[in-house]
Write a protein that holds these residues in place. Sequence first.
Motif: not given
Length: 525
Positions: A331-352
């Motif tokens: 997310s734009l914020m750390s996972a330790a921040t209140q109200l964080h939402y981010g079920p998975e890492p952003l933009y997994p490595y995918d050169p194609e």
Amino acid sequence: MKPILPILLGTTLGLLAATSAFAIERGGAMTFARYDDSTVIDPVYADRNPDLWMVNGLYETLLRNGPDGSIVPGLAEAHGVSADGKTITLTLRSGLKFSDGSDLTGADVVFSLDRARNAELGPWAGLLGAVEAVTADGNKITVSLKNPDPTIISILATFNTGIMPKAAFEKAAGATDQEKARAFFSAGPVTSGPFVMKSHVQGSSMSFERNPNYWRQGEDGKPLPYLDRVEFLVIPDDATRILKLQAGEVDAAEFIPFARVGELGADPNLKMELFPSTRIVYAPINTREAKKDGAKNPLADVKVRQALNYATDKSVLIKLVTFDTGKPMTSLMSAATQLHYGPEPLYPYDPEKAKQLLSEAGLSGGFEVNLTTLAGSADDATLFTALQQMWAPLGVNLKVEQVDNPTRGEKNRSGDFDIHTYGWANDVNDPAQVTGWLGYYKQRQAVGTGWNNQEFNTLFEASNVETDPAKRKDEYKRMQEIYAAEAPLLFLFETPFAVAVSKSIEGYVQTPLGANDFSEAWRAD
């Protein structure tokens, strides 16, 4: 049989808790090696991390941040919020005293909060910008707001609202608040927190001693802290801090380089602590249609920003820079921040996927990007080299521009950059601070990126007066979804706070906000 397990489990936990309490030893000293010294540990004037992270050792707040990030009672044993969200009432505990034995009263609270919200004094007055008045009637404190502010409860647990003694401060020499603050602290300040400052040799050492009048109880039923003293030594050089720790000359050392974490973790005499933090490492992207020189900016296209994120192998960067102690941003914020939402890492490595997006943006032939880095930073140098290699197959010619920190800050503010390195750690236990900094256009044009999303801006403004927790949670979820899709950052990684501690020390904690908490530390030898 089902009812038996909870009963037995409760009994076992009770025995463990009792054993733990009886095992705690009181007294003695702990020596802590710091990377930098404090200048002034005044709740209002503290500005740098070495100051901020020590404030709560000397000054208690009305509310406190619990271990899980929740708000728990502090000097105030209870608090409530009116139906319209514009009145906060708090009840002070009975019998509170400052370190000199004087009573801590409502007058001290009014003095401290009025001082904290005075825009002519410290840099944090804006955190209390919604406050219209603070009044006291005996042990009842009333904070009246101009408008509902869902962050106010968190702010009342933040360092700048630490409660100071009105009478002792006003007796200090000086005509102005700044002059009184210097005199007050140089004389050995009266405190409300777990410790008092007994000595301070600027740039060299500092000594805290236990406050005999501190209110909070330890596991053994007696007042905290357990330690008699905490001695601080200022040792800027990483290698020297570690050598003194290994030699037993200090009990703990902060800011352990990630390259040394594995080594110290294998030392049988040490505990290598990786405390959860709100620290994120990222790279703001200039999203403006034109560069500073008027040239067309390819990074204004969201597909290009997404492509660069997909072309960045976060796992490699985490290995190279954090030696596998970090984790990718979700997310734009750390996972330790209140109200964080981010079920998975952003933009997994995918050169194609990255190549496809650049083709859709009409840039399959490649283009040039400048990365502004901090001169002398080994981590920034590593990031540049790795990104240059990762992006080259896409035809992206990454060039480096090394500058000092003030120049990097000026380039950020003026928009004179393509992408630059940066980092962040929360100062407040609420997502409004980091979200406003990184995403809200009216606040420094969204950390200098120039990113301006009307839906995001509207949601942020609404969230700042939303008193319904469920609605505010939904607003933050949507803001994080928008931000992730728009990618005004190169999302990199989160890092922990790395502190190496002697096996003889128990209970020391560095909080997700960075504060050094010695209140429950004790010696086990």
